[in-house]
Design a protein around this motif. Structure first.
Motif, mmCIF file in Angstrom:
data_model
loop_
_atom_site.group_PDB
_atom_site.id
_atom_site.type_symbol
_atom_site.label_atom_id
_atom_site.label_comp_id
_atom_site.label_asym_id
_atom_site.label_seq_id
_atom_site.Cartn_x
_atom_site.Cartn_y
_atom_site.Cartn_z
ATOM 1 N N GLU A 148 70.519 63.450 144.332
ATOM 2 C CA GLU A 148 70.371 64.365 145.224
ATOM 3 C C GLU A 148 70.134 63.624 146.625
ATOM 4 N N GLU A 149 70.531 64.241 147.840
ATOM 5 C CA GLU A 149 70.483 63.727 148.973
ATOM 6 C C GLU A 149 68.993 63.783 149.637
ATOM 7 N N THR A 150 68.141 64.069 149.052
ATOM 8 C CA THR A 150 66.682 64.400 149.484
ATOM 9 C C THR A 150 66.205 62.873 149.883
ATOM 10 N N LEU A 151 65.612 62.848 151.023
ATOM 11 C CA LEU A 151 64.909 61.627 151.299
ATOM 12 C C LEU A 151 63.729 61.661 151.421
ATOM 13 N N PRO A 208 63.645 46.632 152.667
ATOM 14 C CA PRO A 208 65.095 46.667 152.490
ATOM 15 C C PRO A 208 65.581 46.928 150.761
ATOM 16 N N TYR A 209 64.731 46.019 149.832
ATOM 17 C CA TYR A 209 65.109 46.305 148.563
ATOM 18 C C TYR A 209 64.590 47.859 148.146
ATOM 19 N N ILE A 210 63.606 48.308 148.475
ATOM 20 C CA ILE A 210 63.287 49.769 148.316
ATOM 21 C C ILE A 210 64.357 50.783 148.933
ATOM 22 N N GLU A 211 64.842 50.347 150.134
ATOM 23 C CA GLU A 211 65.752 51.205 150.741
ATOM 24 C C GLU A 211 67.091 51.328 150.049
ATOM 25 N N ASP A 212 67.557 49.931 149.558
ATOM 26 C CA ASP A 212 68.856 50.022 148.753
ATOM 27 C C ASP A 212 68.991 50.490 147.429
ATOM 28 N N ASN A 213 67.713 50.757 146.650
ATOM 29 C CA ASN A 213 67.638 51.298 145.587
ATOM 30 C C ASN A 213 66.959 52.704 145.245
ATOM 31 N N TYR A 214 66.340 53.126 146.443
ATOM 32 C CA TYR A 214 65.679 54.676 146.224
ATOM 33 C C TYR A 214 66.019 55.340 147.547
ATOM 34 N N MET A 215 65.574 56.659 147.172
ATOM 35 C CA MET A 215 66.199 57.617 148.433
ATOM 36 C C MET A 215 64.529 57.795 149.305
ATOM 37 N N VAL A 216 64.638 56.713 150.256
ATOM 38 C CA VAL A 216 63.567 56.586 151.200
ATOM 39 C C VAL A 216 64.052 57.068 152.695
ATOM 40 N N SER A 217 63.281 57.579 153.620
ATOM 41 C CA SER A 217 63.525 57.948 154.910
ATOM 42 C C SER A 217 63.061 56.668 155.606
ATOM 43 N N ASP A 218 63.274 56.803 156.912
ATOM 44 C CA ASP A 218 62.607 55.634 157.921
ATOM 45 C C ASP A 218 61.325 56.123 158.452
ATOM 46 N N PHE A 219 60.754 57.293 157.668
ATOM 47 C CA PHE A 219 59.284 57.376 158.069
ATOM 48 C C PHE A 219 58.603 56.696 157.158
ATOM 49 N N GLY A 236 61.908 62.772 160.656
ATOM 50 C CA GLY A 236 63.046 62.176 160.074
ATOM 51 C C GLY A 236 63.904 62.500 158.966
ATOM 52 N N PHE A 237 63.210 63.663 158.290
ATOM 53 C CA PHE A 237 64.010 64.100 157.086
ATOM 54 C C PHE A 237 63.651 66.002 157.133
ATOM 55 N N LYS A 238 64.702 66.433 156.307
ATOM 56 C CA LYS A 238 64.794 67.892 156.266
ATOM 57 C C LYS A 238 63.555 68.278 155.215
#
Length: 379
Positions: free
Chosen positions: A50-53, A126-137, A289-291
């Motif tokens: 899914e596109e959810t962050l 960066p590792y978490i951002e590359d592997n999981y759907m996280v926002s920049d919050f 930063g996310f819907k």
């Protein structure tokens, strides 16, 4: 820090959701020159397709602080008071003195402390951002020495975190002066939570009160600050009190419409109830930063306001939104029927209510409600 096995420990254990699935894994760090154990808690029903962050919560002293943070994020997100979060804990029981080391000359991370500072920002996140759907919050949570350490990220040209949760920090010298200089300069919405207690460690509390005194009067629309001094709590038990307070502060703009908001803002919004709803959710996306999916509580509030103000157009738009957001639920049919009733088209209202009988019930709309509407219109 000594390990304290007490009633508070049992409370923390029971605060952790039994259904939670935690990922435990070692993380090989070139910055640290060793492996570090991390814990990762994903939201319920997490789907990487899914596109959810999701907001990212980094918890230092993860050996004991990870579970109470996870328990509180899971509980509050279940009731839709905060968004679902991805929580990452870093175990440090054997390394914390080195991890949080700072130079006496500068009071900023040095040697092993500088390595750990870079490990979080340049490797782990960066590792978490590359592997999981996280926002920049991103939210940082620390207690004691780790609470002081997360301060350092706010002094970067572009601070790494948007929210800082300091639970009884063991502050570095001059931190109050450093923060009083930095906070007025922040140009992006930043949350800063600070907590102590009446039975906190005395030397820590004196410094915490000095920090509070230095920043509580700062006038900066981007700096959102809250301070708590808990009664009947100590250095350890305040953790269980501070975490939910901090989350409540951080996500205060995210919360569903309250009675106070309904009376003072929704009903008074010049452009109408539906326009207020759109503005609220646009602000949430801009701010965090996310819907956020429109929750049923807010649909009910806007429908009530639209009826009260005889705003048929708001009801029409609301019915359309409800069908989009909840296509398999009775919600869309219910609000569409309500719109047609208010518009005087009773035949279409009846058809809408009848069509909802084959759909799924929601928290507030069920088969009995639709049948009551159907019988009322038929009579």
């Amino acid at each position: 820090m000594m390990k304290h096995f007490s009633l508070f420990t049992l409370v923390l254990l029971f605060s952790f959701p039994i259904s939670a699935q935690v990922i435990y894994e070692p993380f090989e760090s070139s910055k640290l020159g060793e492996s570090r154990d991390i814990k990762i808690q994903l939201p319920r029903n997490y789907d990487a397709e899914e596109e959810t962050l999701y907001p990212l919560v980094i918890v230092l002293d993860g050996d004991y602080l990870f579970e109470p943070v996870v328990g509180n994020t899971d509980y509050q997100s279940y009731w839709e008071d905060i968004p679902n979060c991805i929580v990452v804990g870093v175990n440090q029981s054997d390394t914390r003195d080195n991890d949080f080391f700072f130079a006496e000359e500068t009071n900023f991370p040095h040697a092993e402390g500088a390595n750990f500072f870079e490990f979080l920002g340049m490797e782990l996140i960066p590792y978490i951002e590359d592997n999981y759907m996280v926002s920049d919050f991103r939210i940082a949570v620390g207690h004691d020495m780790s609470a002081n350490f997360i301060n350092y990220y706010i002094f970067k040209d572009k601070p790494l975190f948007r929210a800082y949760v300091l639970l009884s920090p063991e502050l570095a010298p001059e931190m109050a002066a450093f923060m009083s200089e930095k906070a007025p300069l922040l140009d992006r919405n930043t949350f800063y939570y600070l907590a102590t207690a009446d039975d906190d460690v005395k030397r820590l509390k004196n410094d915490i009160l000095a920090l509070d005194n230095s920043i509580k009067g700062i006038q900066n629309e981007f700096f959102h600050y809250r301070f708590d001094d808990f009664e009947d709590a100590n250095h350890y038990s305040l953790v269980g009190l501070g975490i939910p307070k901090a989350l409540n502060q951080i996500f205060s703009f995210y919360k569903p419409i309250t009675k106070k908001e309904y009376k003072e803002k929704v009903l008074e919004y010049e452009a109408g109830p539906y326009a207020y709803l759109m503005r609220k959710y646009e602000d949430i996306e801009l701010f965090y930063g996310f819907k956020k999916k429109v929750v049923e509580n807010d649909l009910r509030a806007i429908a009530s306001a639209a009826k009260k103000k005889n705003d048929v157009e708001s009801l029409k738009q609301l019915a359309k939104l409800a069908r989009q957001e909840y296509p398999d639920s009775m919600i869309g049919a219910y609000y569409q029927g309500m719109y047609y009733e208010e518009d005087g088209n009773l035949k279409r209202a009846l058809n809408s209510y009848q069509s909802g009988l084959l759909l799924e019930e929601s928290d507030f709309v069920n088969k009995d409600m639709l049948l009551d509407k159907i019988y009322e219109l038929q009579d």
